[in-house]
Design a protein around this motif. Sequence first.
Motif, PDB file in Angstrom:
ATOM      1  N   VAL A 205       0.865  -1.179   0.000  1.00 24.81           N
ATOM      2  CA  VAL A 205       0.000   0.000   0.000  1.00 24.81           C
ATOM      3  C   VAL A 205       0.906   1.234   0.000  1.00 24.81           C
ATOM      4  CG1 VAL A 205      -1.767   1.287   1.249  1.00 24.81           C
ATOM      5  CG2 VAL A 205      -1.868  -1.214   1.166  1.00 24.81           C
ATOM      6  N   SER A 206       0.754   2.072  -1.011  1.00 24.95           N
ATOM      7  CA  SER A 206       1.662   3.214  -1.189  1.00 24.95           C
ATOM      8  C   SER A 206       1.032   4.553  -0.870  1.00 24.95           C
ATOM      9  CB  SER A 206       2.187   3.233  -2.627  1.00 24.95           C
ATOM     10  OG  SER A 206       1.111   3.249  -3.556  1.00 24.95           O
ATOM     11  N   GLY A 207      -0.295   4.586  -0.716  1.00 22.51           N
ATOM     12  CA  GLY A 207      -0.943   5.853  -0.406  1.00 22.51           C
ATOM     13  C   GLY A 207      -2.345   5.655   0.114  1.00 22.51           C
ATOM     14  N   ILE A 208      -2.736   6.512   1.063  1.00 27.90           N
ATOM     15  CA  ILE A 208      -4.096   6.503   1.614  1.00 27.90           C
ATOM     16  C   ILE A 208      -4.577   7.951   1.636  1.00 27.90           C
ATOM     17  CG2 ILE A 208      -5.580   5.935   3.568  1.00 27.90           C
ATOM     18  CD1 ILE A 208      -3.468   3.925   4.469  1.00 27.90           C
ATOM     19  N   PHE A 215     -11.929   6.398   2.027  1.00 28.40           N
ATOM     20  CA  PHE A 215     -10.509   6.466   1.695  1.00 28.40           C
ATOM     21  C   PHE A 215     -10.263   5.879   0.308  1.00 28.40           C
ATOM     22  CE2 PHE A 215     -10.834   6.313   6.262  1.00 28.40           C
ATOM     23  CZ  PHE A 215      -9.914   7.276   6.684  1.00 28.40           C
ATOM     24  N   LYS A 216      -9.397   6.540  -0.428  1.00 29.54           N
ATOM     25  CA  LYS A 216      -8.910   6.001  -1.686  1.00 29.54           C
ATOM     26  C   LYS A 216      -7.525   5.432  -1.415  1.00 29.54           C
ATOM     27  CE  LYS A 216      -8.227   7.031  -6.570  1.00 29.54           C
ATOM     28  NZ  LYS A 216      -8.310   8.066  -7.640  1.00 29.54           N
ATOM     29  N   ILE A 217      -7.341   4.153  -1.734  1.00 26.33           N
ATOM     30  CA  ILE A 217      -6.108   3.446  -1.386  1.00 26.33           C
ATOM     31  C   ILE A 217      -5.362   3.086  -2.662  1.00 26.33           C
ATOM     32  CG2 ILE A 217      -5.154   1.374  -0.299  1.00 26.33           C
ATOM     33  CD1 ILE A 217      -7.618   1.414   1.521  1.00 26.33           C
ATOM     34  N   ALA A 218      -4.085   3.478  -2.689  1.00 27.60           N
ATOM     35  CA  ALA A 218      -3.224   3.146  -3.823  1.00 27.60           C
ATOM     36  C   ALA A 218      -2.290   2.014  -3.426  1.00 27.60           C
ATOM     37  CB  ALA A 218      -2.408   4.373  -4.235  1.00 27.60           C
ATOM     38  N   ASP A 220       0.652  -1.065  -5.251  1.00 26.99           N
ATOM     39  CA  ASP A 220       1.464  -1.317  -6.439  1.00 26.99           C
ATOM     40  C   ASP A 220       0.782  -2.273  -7.421  1.00 26.99           C
ATOM     41  OD1 ASP A 220       1.707  -3.629  -4.970  1.00 26.99           O
ATOM     42  OD2 ASP A 220       3.877  -3.519  -4.731  1.00 26.99           O
ATOM     43  N   ARG A 221      -0.464  -2.658  -7.103  1.00 29.38           N
ATOM     44  CA  ARG A 221      -1.235  -3.503  -8.015  1.00 29.38           C
ATOM     45  C   ARG A 221      -2.549  -2.848  -8.436  1.00 29.38           C
ATOM     46  NH1 ARG A 221      -2.945  -7.996  -5.217  1.00 29.38           N
ATOM     47  NH2 ARG A 221      -3.641  -8.846  -7.217  1.00 29.38           N
ATOM     48  N   GLY A 222      -2.736  -1.588  -8.057  1.00 29.27           N
ATOM     49  CA  GLY A 222      -3.962  -0.903  -8.425  1.00 29.27           C
ATOM     50  C   GLY A 222      -4.548  -0.103  -7.281  1.00 29.27           C
ATOM     51  N   HIS A 223      -5.763   0.409  -7.492  1.00 27.92           N
ATOM     52  CA  HIS A 223      -6.436   1.264  -6.518  1.00 27.92           C
ATOM     53  C   HIS A 223      -7.756   0.636  -6.076  1.00 27.92           C
ATOM     54  CE1 HIS A 223      -3.653   3.969  -8.577  1.00 27.92           C
ATOM     55  NE2 HIS A 223      -3.772   4.813  -7.551  1.00 27.92           N
ATOM     56  N   LEU A 224      -8.212   1.064  -4.914  1.00 27.63           N
ATOM     57  CA  LEU A 224      -9.517   0.647  -4.423  1.00 27.63           C
ATOM     58  C   LEU A 224     -10.056   1.692  -3.462  1.00 27.63           C
ATOM     59  CD1 LEU A 224      -9.330  -1.875  -1.512  1.00 27.63           C
ATOM     60  CD2 LEU A 224      -7.229  -1.189  -2.665  1.00 27.63           C
ATOM     61  N   GLN A 225     -11.334   1.529  -3.141  1.00 28.73           N
ATOM     62  CA  GLN A 225     -12.009   2.420  -2.211  1.00 28.73           C
ATOM     63  C   GLN A 225     -12.323   1.644  -0.926  1.00 28.73           C
ATOM     64  OE1 GLN A 225     -12.767   5.563  -3.572  1.00 28.73           O
ATOM     65  NE2 GLN A 225     -13.228   6.313  -1.509  1.00 28.73           N
TER      66      GLN A 225
END
Length: 424
Positions: A205-208, A215-218, A220-225
């Motif tokens: 997980v590289s970003g929240i 929360f939008k979560i980044a 290294d395999r994609g994004h999710l909510q």
Amino acid sequence: MKTDPYWWEAAPRPALTATDLPRDIDVAIVGSGYTGLIAALKLAEAGRSVAVFDSNAIGSGASSRNSGFVGRTLKYSFGDLVKAKGLDHAIATYQEMQAAFQAVADTVAEYAIDCAFKVHGRLVLAETARQFEDIKREYELRHRHLGSPFDILGRDALPREIGSPRYVGGVVLPDLASIHPGLYHAGLLRAVVPRGIQLHPFTRVSGIGRDSAGFKIATDRGHLQARDVILATNGYTDGLLPWLQRRLIPFDAWQMATEELPQGLIDQLLPHDRTYIDSFMNVDAIRRAPDGNRILYTGKTGTRSDQATMAKRLMRELQATFPDLKGVGVSHSWTGRCAATFDLLPHLGTHEGIHFAVGYCFAGLPMGSHFGRLLAQRILAPGSVKSVFADRPFKTVPFYQGNNWFVPWMMRYYDLKEGKRHAA
């Protein structure tokens, strides 16, 4: 000598295949140790959809690497807390430590985990007369105010408990326990699978970021909510949440396992199969392996070295305690990353909407189990959690960014201050 934990012999890390990320989830949990998995279980059982992320293999961190001691002690003694915060606060704190101990027993029973959980007592050892008097006063105080049982052993009685000439006395705590930490984690993992909890190993997980939906979560395999987020990373906390990284002091806890010992020898050295610790800040810990035929040793916490060198140093220390181990080799040597805090207390809280539980300060197995439950409850019933460790001021120091360069020097300072002896 193997450099994977001894615990992985019976509980190898699971070979899970990567699955597609969900588009949205109720709760995203970063960290797949005890805290993360227990929180996931409780949330899923309440009907929440949950995804657990780990930048490495699931459970490959400290949860499957620790010593497997199940106790109820902090770095602050009960007597220290009475002096600093008053009797009522000390009682509340150590009552919660008992609740953390019970959380392990309850989790083992609830999920029918076969993990060598055993209540067989702990022997707290003193190397000096002053230490002996200190631990006697401490456990007399705990008995008076908490009802905790204990037995005092002088030098003449110690050979019935430990085959070492190193100690002058000790205190037996008959109701403490040990566990196989690898099998404990494996049991949690087995409980996770049928409850629909998504596991995403090797997914950093590289970003929240906050948005209107949560929360939008980044990764290294994609994004999710996600509606809610839990950070359960403890000693592996990185710059994902810099505020948290600045409040944690990561350190390595070094461990080793001896080669298999003759039954007569191990019965002579550790006749009652308890857990054993000394009374220094930089604690050394000893126990039998659950298979009963080798000794596991934890020491030199915070030291920076390679595993081969540390294996030799740990073995010299263990032989200084048990001279009869001369000539015995090391079968496994490993380390795990733990975390302390600047106030030497665990912390449970929320920062910018992100829930966290960190800073277990040498009590990771019981506190991780306890805090996993509390994190789930904080999401399911906000405002309902009562804990002496929750939402307290969480200190850092100026200019600290998470670099733990000072840990070896700090541990050496404690050793010199307390007169701890080391093998040559």
